[in-house]
Scaffold this active site. Structure first.
Site, PDB file in Angstrom:
ATOM      1  N   ASP A 281       0.889  -1.161   0.000  1.00 56.13           N
ATOM      2  CA  ASP A 281       0.000   0.000   0.000  1.00 56.13           C
ATOM      3  C   ASP A 281       0.923   1.205   0.000  1.00 56.13           C
ATOM      4  O   ASP A 281       1.657   1.432   0.964  1.00 56.13           O
ATOM      5  CB  ASP A 281      -0.890  -0.011   1.242  1.00 56.13           C
ATOM      6  CG  ASP A 281      -1.849   1.167   1.306  1.00 56.13           C
ATOM      7  OD1 ASP A 281      -1.571   2.210   0.668  1.00 56.13           O
ATOM      8  OD2 ASP A 281      -2.873   1.077   2.012  1.00 56.13           O
TER       9      ASP A 281
ATOM     10  N   SER B 124      -2.546  10.550 -16.651  1.00 52.30           N
ATOM     11  CA  SER B 124      -3.859  10.388 -17.279  1.00 52.30           C
ATOM     12  C   SER B 124      -4.054  11.552 -18.236  1.00 52.30           C
ATOM     13  O   SER B 124      -3.377  12.589 -18.128  1.00 52.30           O
ATOM     14  CB  SER B 124      -4.952  10.407 -16.212  1.00 52.30           C
ATOM     15  OG  SER B 124      -6.237  10.592 -16.777  1.00 52.30           O
TER      16      SER B 124
ATOM     17  N   TYR C 206      -9.261  14.254  -8.838  1.00 51.31           N
ATOM     18  CA  TYR C 206      -8.466  13.301  -9.623  1.00 51.31           C
ATOM     19  C   TYR C 206      -7.509  14.040 -10.556  1.00 51.31           C
ATOM     20  O   TYR C 206      -6.301  13.774 -10.577  1.00 51.31           O
ATOM     21  CB  TYR C 206      -9.406  12.399 -10.424  1.00 51.31           C
ATOM     22  CG  TYR C 206      -8.698  11.364 -11.273  1.00 51.31           C
ATOM     23  CD1 TYR C 206      -8.221  10.192 -10.701  1.00 51.31           C
ATOM     24  CD2 TYR C 206      -8.513  11.563 -12.635  1.00 51.31           C
ATOM     25  CE1 TYR C 206      -7.569   9.234 -11.469  1.00 51.31           C
ATOM     26  CE2 TYR C 206      -7.864  10.618 -13.412  1.00 51.31           C
ATOM     27  CZ  TYR C 206      -7.392   9.454 -12.829  1.00 51.31           C
ATOM     28  OH  TYR C 206      -6.736   8.520 -13.604  1.00 51.31           O
TER      29      TYR C 206
ATOM     30  N   LYS D  98      -3.349  14.455 -10.668  1.00 55.72           N
ATOM     31  CA  LYS D  98      -2.603  14.084 -11.881  1.00 55.72           C
ATOM     32  C   LYS D  98      -1.850  15.282 -12.452  1.00 55.72           C
ATOM     33  O   LYS D  98      -0.716  15.132 -12.932  1.00 55.72           O
ATOM     34  CB  LYS D  98      -3.552  13.492 -12.920  1.00 55.72           C
ATOM     35  CG  LYS D  98      -4.164  12.152 -12.525  1.00 55.72           C
ATOM     36  CD  LYS D  98      -3.110  11.075 -12.366  1.00 55.72           C
ATOM     37  CE  LYS D  98      -3.753   9.703 -12.162  1.00 55.72           C
ATOM     38  NZ  LYS D  98      -2.733   8.639 -11.979  1.00 55.72           N
TER      39      LYS D  98
END
Length: 285
Positions: free
Chosen positions: A54, A132, A145, A149
């Site tokens: 993790d 992304s 998100y 990124k």
């Protein structure tokens, strides 16, 4: 050449699992980071050694670094792939979720990179950061998100310029739609968060969330396979002189190209027009 090590984080499913298998097939010994024992059993194969990891747990990150340091084989590459997708309007996303997204999608990658950089400096290896299309273009509800990124792309640029004189290369991969389980989990999470919005927030954003989820499902269904994405990652890992950035999928290449030439306002109108057809009937776009 003697066999070399590669670390792939987030290798339980999807792009990470496919990349681990692809790189093992090319002769590397892959340390595949997974979070659960059942995922370890699923990914274990010839050339793929699962490690419980993790990336937000410092003890597990240090255990990985110790495993690499104790191996006589050189570490050729670190593929920072682990990630989560959490989508909601900026107003409606709880701060705990903002922190969780950044902890996994940014800070965890930095922690693993810091822990393994000594080995990469010795081997003159490379860091592959899986970003992304959201690292270049922020769609509505993608604030957390895309924010993480965008930050990962900036960190990648800084790191590349810091370690290039030391012989370490840094590459960013920017996928568009890829047919993996992550998109399905992202839609489910978005629906859960939407259900927690106040009535006023639901009135403002309910149609938008529905449209984004529909667009995401459509884009994923028409996207490339995880195996195709893995081949692009393998290219970044193995090319003698890799590019600083690779896109995955025609949608990523198209949208990033448009973002370079269109003004913000024009891009806003293109995005709105694309979303409008996905709104539920009667909803205001």
């Amino acid at each position: 050449m003697p066999q070399q090590l590669i670390v792939v984080t987030g290798a339980s499913t999807g792009i990470g699992a496919s990349a681990a298998r692809e790189l093992a097939g090319r002769g590397f010994h892959v340390l595949a980071g997974v979070r659960r024992d059942r995922d370890a059993d699923a990914i274990r194969s010839d050339g793929v050694e699962p490690v419980i990891l993790d990336i937000t747990e410092p003890g597990q990150v240090q255990a990985l670094a110790a495993r690499v340091a104790g191996d006589p084989r050189a570490l050729h590459a670190l593929v920072n792939n682990a990630g989560i997708q959490v989508n909601a309007p900026v107003e409606a996303l709880p701060m705990a979720q903002w922190r969780r997204v950044f902890e996994v999608n940014l800070f965890g990658h930095i922690a693993v990179t810091q822990a393994l950089l000594p080995a990469l400096l010795r081997s003159k290896g490379r860091v592959i950061n899986i970003s992304s299309i959201g690292g270049r273009i922020a769609m509505p509800t993608y604030g957390a998100y895309a924010g993480a990124k965008f930050a990962l792309e900036a960190v990648s640029d800084a790191l590349r310029r810091e370690v290039a004189p030391l012989g370490v290369q840094v590459v960013v991969i920017e996928p568009g739609g890829v047919r993996t389980e992550m998109a399905g989990r992202g839609i489910a999470t978005a629906n859960q968060l939407a259900a927690q919005m106040t009535p006023e927030q639901d009135e403002r954003y309910g149609g938008l969330v529905h449209a984004i989820n529909t667009l995401m499902a459509t884009g994923t269904a028409s996207g490339v396979t995880a195996d195709a994405a893995a081949r692009i990652i393998a290219k970044a890992v193995t090319n003698r002189r890799p590019r600083t950035r690779y896109t995955i999928g025609r949608d990523a290449a198209l949208l990033i190209g448009l973002a370079r030439v269109l003004s913000d306002r024009t891009l806003d109108r293109v995005s709105a027009a694309n979303l409008r057809r996905h709104y539920p009937k009667g909803a205001t776009a």
